[in-house]
Design a protein around this motif. Sequence first.
Motif, PDB file in Angstrom:
ATOM      1  N   MET A 111       0.833  -1.206   0.000  1.00 49.88           N
ATOM      2  CA  MET A 111       0.000   0.000   0.000  1.00 49.88           C
ATOM      3  C   MET A 111       0.868   1.258   0.000  1.00 49.88           C
ATOM      4  SD  MET A 111      -3.087   1.011   2.594  1.00 49.88           S
ATOM      5  CE  MET A 111      -4.079   2.470   2.335  1.00 49.88           C
ATOM      6  N   GLU A 112       1.985   1.224   0.740  1.00 54.35           N
ATOM      7  CA  GLU A 112       2.882   2.364   0.787  1.00 54.35           C
ATOM      8  C   GLU A 112       3.472   2.648  -0.586  1.00 54.35           C
ATOM      9  OE1 GLU A 112       2.788  -0.035   2.883  1.00 54.35           O
ATOM     10  OE2 GLU A 112       2.574   0.807   4.899  1.00 54.35           O
ATOM     11  N   GLU A 113       3.779   1.565  -1.325  1.00 55.86           N
ATOM     12  CA  GLU A 113       4.330   1.723  -2.671  1.00 55.86           C
ATOM     13  C   GLU A 113       3.309   2.380  -3.593  1.00 55.86           C
ATOM     14  OE1 GLU A 113       6.093  -1.009  -6.354  1.00 55.86           O
ATOM     15  OE2 GLU A 113       5.603  -1.923  -4.416  1.00 55.86           O
ATOM     16  N   THR A 114       2.045   1.970  -3.470  1.00 59.04           N
ATOM     17  CA  THR A 114       0.980   2.551  -4.285  1.00 59.04           C
ATOM     18  C   THR A 114       0.817   4.034  -3.982  1.00 59.04           C
ATOM     19  OG1 THR A 114      -0.233   0.453  -4.368  1.00 59.04           O
ATOM     20  CG2 THR A 114      -1.481   2.451  -4.848  1.00 59.04           C
ATOM     21  N   MET A 115       0.839   4.393  -2.702  1.00 56.86           N
ATOM     22  CA  MET A 115       0.695   5.792  -2.317  1.00 56.86           C
ATOM     23  C   MET A 115       1.846   6.636  -2.881  1.00 56.86           C
ATOM     24  SD  MET A 115      -2.131   6.001  -0.618  1.00 56.86           S
ATOM     25  CE  MET A 115      -2.701   4.722  -1.747  1.00 56.86           C
ATOM     26  N   GLU A 116       3.046   6.057  -2.896  1.00 63.09           N
ATOM     27  CA  GLU A 116       4.202   6.778  -3.423  1.00 63.09           C
ATOM     28  C   GLU A 116       4.061   6.985  -4.928  1.00 63.09           C
ATOM     29  OE1 GLU A 116       7.647   8.824  -3.834  1.00 63.09           O
ATOM     30  OE2 GLU A 116       6.630   8.292  -1.968  1.00 63.09           O
ATOM     31  N   LEU A 117       3.559   5.962  -5.626  1.00 61.89           N
ATOM     32  CA  LEU A 117       3.355   6.086  -7.071  1.00 61.89           C
ATOM     33  C   LEU A 117       2.295   7.143  -7.382  1.00 61.89           C
ATOM     34  CD1 LEU A 117       3.408   2.328  -8.175  1.00 61.89           C
ATOM     35  CD2 LEU A 117       5.080   4.088  -8.794  1.00 61.89           C
ATOM     36  N   ILE A 118       1.225   7.164  -6.581  1.00 63.82           N
ATOM     37  CA  ILE A 118       0.169   8.163  -6.784  1.00 63.82           C
ATOM     38  C   ILE A 118       0.721   9.568  -6.552  1.00 63.82           C
ATOM     39  CG2 ILE A 118      -2.014   9.051  -5.877  1.00 63.82           C
ATOM     40  CD1 ILE A 118      -2.826   6.174  -5.293  1.00 63.82           C
ATOM     41  N   LYS A 119       1.529   9.709  -5.512  1.00 64.20           N
ATOM     42  CA  LYS A 119       2.133  11.008  -5.214  1.00 64.20           C
ATOM     43  C   LYS A 119       2.986  11.473  -6.389  1.00 64.20           C
ATOM     44  CE  LYS A 119       5.124  13.323  -1.842  1.00 64.20           C
ATOM     45  NZ  LYS A 119       5.929  13.137  -0.603  1.00 64.20           N
ATOM     46  N   ARG A 120       3.786  10.565  -6.939  1.00 61.45           N
ATOM     47  CA  ARG A 120       4.638  10.910  -8.085  1.00 61.45           C
ATOM     48  C   ARG A 120       3.795  11.225  -9.320  1.00 61.45           C
ATOM     49  NH1 ARG A 120       8.312   5.812  -8.353  1.00 61.45           N
ATOM     50  NH2 ARG A 120       8.555   6.576 -10.494  1.00 61.45           N
ATOM     51  N   ALA A 121       2.703  10.456  -9.500  1.00 63.46           N
ATOM     52  CA  ALA A 121       1.819  10.681 -10.648  1.00 63.46           C
ATOM     53  C   ALA A 121       1.187  12.066 -10.580  1.00 63.46           C
ATOM     54  CB  ALA A 121       0.739   9.607 -10.701  1.00 63.46           C
ATOM     55  N   HIS A 122       0.818  12.492  -9.373  1.00 63.81           N
ATOM     56  CA  HIS A 122       0.229  13.819  -9.192  1.00 63.81           C
ATOM     57  C   HIS A 122       1.240  14.927  -9.476  1.00 63.81           C
ATOM     58  CE1 HIS A 122      -3.254  12.353  -6.367  1.00 63.81           C
ATOM     59  NE2 HIS A 122      -3.328  11.887  -7.596  1.00 63.81           N
ATOM     60  N   GLN A 123       2.511  14.575  -9.379  1.00 61.48           N
ATOM     61  CA  GLN A 123       3.565  15.541  -9.654  1.00 61.48           C
ATOM     62  C   GLN A 123       3.974  15.550 -11.123  1.00 61.48           C
ATOM     63  OE1 GLN A 123       6.560  14.223  -6.883  1.00 61.48           O
ATOM     64  NE2 GLN A 123       5.644  15.326  -5.133  1.00 61.48           N
ATOM     65  N   GLY A 124       3.279  14.739 -11.931  1.00 63.44           N
ATOM     66  CA  GLY A 124       3.532  14.721 -13.370  1.00 63.44           C
ATOM     67  C   GLY A 124       4.426  13.599 -13.845  1.00 63.44           C
ATOM     68  N   ASP A 125       4.702  12.622 -12.976  1.00 58.03           N
ATOM     69  CA  ASP A 125       5.556  11.486 -13.353  1.00 58.03           C
ATOM     70  C   ASP A 125       4.748  10.486 -14.182  1.00 58.03           C
ATOM     71  OD1 ASP A 125       7.120   9.174 -13.494  1.00 58.03           O
ATOM     72  OD2 ASP A 125       8.064   9.567 -11.567  1.00 58.03           O
ATOM     73  N   LYS A 126       4.984  10.471 -15.504  1.00 54.89           N
ATOM     74  CA  LYS A 126       4.226   9.596 -16.400  1.00 54.89           C
ATOM     75  C   LYS A 126       4.529   8.127 -16.142  1.00 54.89           C
ATOM     76  CE  LYS A 126       3.108   8.813 -21.269  1.00 54.89           C
ATOM     77  NZ  LYS A 126       3.273   7.346 -21.174  1.00 54.89           N
ATOM     78  N   GLU A 127       5.780   7.816 -15.828  1.00 57.17           N
ATOM     79  CA  GLU A 127       6.151   6.417 -15.563  1.00 57.17           C
ATOM     80  C   GLU A 127       5.402   5.877 -14.345  1.00 57.17           C
ATOM     81  OE1 GLU A 127      10.327   5.847 -15.279  1.00 57.17           O
ATOM     82  OE2 GLU A 127      10.735   6.457 -17.355  1.00 57.17           O
ATOM     83  N   ALA A 128       5.259   6.702 -13.328  1.00 55.82           N
ATOM     84  CA  ALA A 128       4.530   6.286 -12.119  1.00 55.82           C
ATOM     85  C   ALA A 128       3.061   6.046 -12.464  1.00 55.82           C
ATOM     86  CB  ALA A 128       4.656   7.345 -11.026  1.00 55.82           C
ATOM     87  N   ARG A 129       2.496   6.914 -13.290  1.00 54.28           N
ATOM     88  CA  ARG A 129       1.081   6.782 -13.702  1.00 54.28           C
ATOM     89  C   ARG A 129       0.883   5.494 -14.500  1.00 54.28           C
ATOM     90  NH1 ARG A 129      -2.567   9.778 -17.477  1.00 54.28           N
ATOM     91  NH2 ARG A 129      -4.410  10.430 -16.299  1.00 54.28           N
ATOM     92  N   ASP A 130       1.816   5.231 -15.425  1.00 52.04           N
ATOM     93  CA  ASP A 130       1.734   4.019 -16.242  1.00 52.04           C
ATOM     94  C   ASP A 130       1.877   2.766 -15.377  1.00 52.04           C
ATOM     95  OD1 ASP A 130       1.445   5.577 -18.483  1.00 52.04           O
ATOM     96  OD2 ASP A 130       3.540   5.413 -19.114  1.00 52.04           O
ATOM     97  N   GLN A 131       2.732   2.843 -14.354  1.00 48.32           N
ATOM     98  CA  GLN A 131       2.932   1.701 -13.467  1.00 48.32           C
ATOM     99  C   GLN A 131       1.669   1.417 -12.660  1.00 48.32           C
ATOM    100  OE1 GLN A 131       5.754  -0.313 -13.351  1.00 48.32           O
ATOM    101  NE2 GLN A 131       4.360  -1.585 -12.136  1.00 48.32           N
ATOM    102  N   LEU A 132       0.982   2.465 -12.247  1.00 45.35           N
ATOM    103  CA  LEU A 132      -0.272   2.295 -11.509  1.00 45.35           C
ATOM    104  C   LEU A 132      -1.326   1.620 -12.384  1.00 45.35           C
ATOM    105  CD1 LEU A 132      -0.431   5.724  -9.658  1.00 45.35           C
ATOM    106  CD2 LEU A 132      -0.464   3.485  -8.543  1.00 45.35           C
ATOM    107  N   VAL A 133      -1.376   2.012 -13.654  1.00 44.53           N
ATOM    108  CA  VAL A 133      -2.323   1.389 -14.587  1.00 44.53           C
ATOM    109  C   VAL A 133      -1.982  -0.083 -14.752  1.00 44.53           C
ATOM    110  CG1 VAL A 133      -3.133   1.334 -16.978  1.00 44.53           C
ATOM    111  CG2 VAL A 133      -2.825   3.521 -15.813  1.00 44.53           C
ATOM    112  N   LEU A 134      -0.695  -0.379 -14.898  1.00 45.83           N
ATOM    113  CA  LEU A 134      -0.259  -1.765 -15.055  1.00 45.83           C
ATOM    114  C   LEU A 134      -0.576  -2.580 -13.803  1.00 45.83           C
ATOM    115  CD1 LEU A 134       1.262  -3.842 -16.806  1.00 45.83           C
ATOM    116  CD2 LEU A 134       3.387  -3.070 -15.726  1.00 45.83           C
ATOM    117  N   ASP A 135      -0.297  -2.029 -12.649  1.00 41.42           N
ATOM    118  CA  ASP A 135      -0.525  -2.736 -11.389  1.00 41.42           C
ATOM    119  C   ASP A 135      -2.006  -3.023 -11.150  1.00 41.42           C
ATOM    120  OD1 ASP A 135       2.162  -2.628 -10.935  1.00 41.42           O
ATOM    121  OD2 ASP A 135       2.096  -0.987  -9.486  1.00 41.42           O
ATOM    122  N   ASN A 136      -2.876  -2.169 -11.685  1.00 48.90           N
ATOM    123  CA  ASN A 136      -4.312  -2.305 -11.431  1.00 48.90           C
ATOM    124  C   ASN A 136      -5.101  -2.820 -12.631  1.00 48.90           C
ATOM    125  OD1 ASN A 136      -4.962  -0.994  -8.588  1.00 48.90           O
ATOM    126  ND2 ASN A 136      -3.418   0.297  -9.546  1.00 48.90           N
TER     127      ASN A 136
END
Length: 237
Positions: free
Chosen positions: A1-26
């Motif tokens: 869960m902590e990893e997911t929250m970190e990815l979301i935080k990065r995605a909100h900051q404009g990190d496309k790789e983090a956003r893509d990883q969240l899509v892949l994970d879900n």
Amino acid sequence: MEETMELIKRAHQGDKEARDQLVLDNSGLVWSIVRRFQGRGCEMEDLFQIGTIGLLKAIDKFDLAYEVRFSTYAVPMITGEIKRFLRDDGMIKVSRSIKEMAMRVKTVRESLCFSMGREPTLEEIAAAVGASKEEVAASIEAGAEVESLYKTINQNDENGLCLLDKIVDQDERQEKLLNHMVLEKLIGQLGEKEKEIIVRRYYHNQTQTQVANALDISQVQVSRLEKKILKQMREQF
């Protein structure tokens, strides 16, 4: 869960790789929801793409201050996106000619009812429209089927629920019941400590730190045990 929250935080900051990883994970979560709508007139791949749009909206709108798991927040967003698409696109495909015939039949029927003072017969409607009885009957049936699925059940309901929503909700309840039965069996096979970790984490939504404090072990131990238990449960599932 902590990893997911970190990815979301990065995605909100404009990190496309983090956003893509969240899509892949879900992606598995999206597919699990898409399967509920199987056999409803649309390709599964198309519904997956629509569900992914809902997932992306959930990623963008998720507030890190929410005290809920991201998947809990994402499920209704994904489901809602698919439902809106099916409603707007029309789950029952009716040809344009039948739609036009249905409109003509409706207009003629109302006119005949007024002039004759009674409900006109199928033959009388067909004669007035200038079509066969079979064509008139097909247009009436097609129109009634679409209306019955999409007509609002309760006009006073601000959510505007229609019969289609009720059908999908019933499928969801059945699926949840089945999943609950399977999970109950899998959890019953766990040891006392493993069972308590899963119950606290996924039923009481406690953090790993809270679980660690309750069981008098470290957060790292909880993390390792949780991953091990989940892997074991997935294999058995």
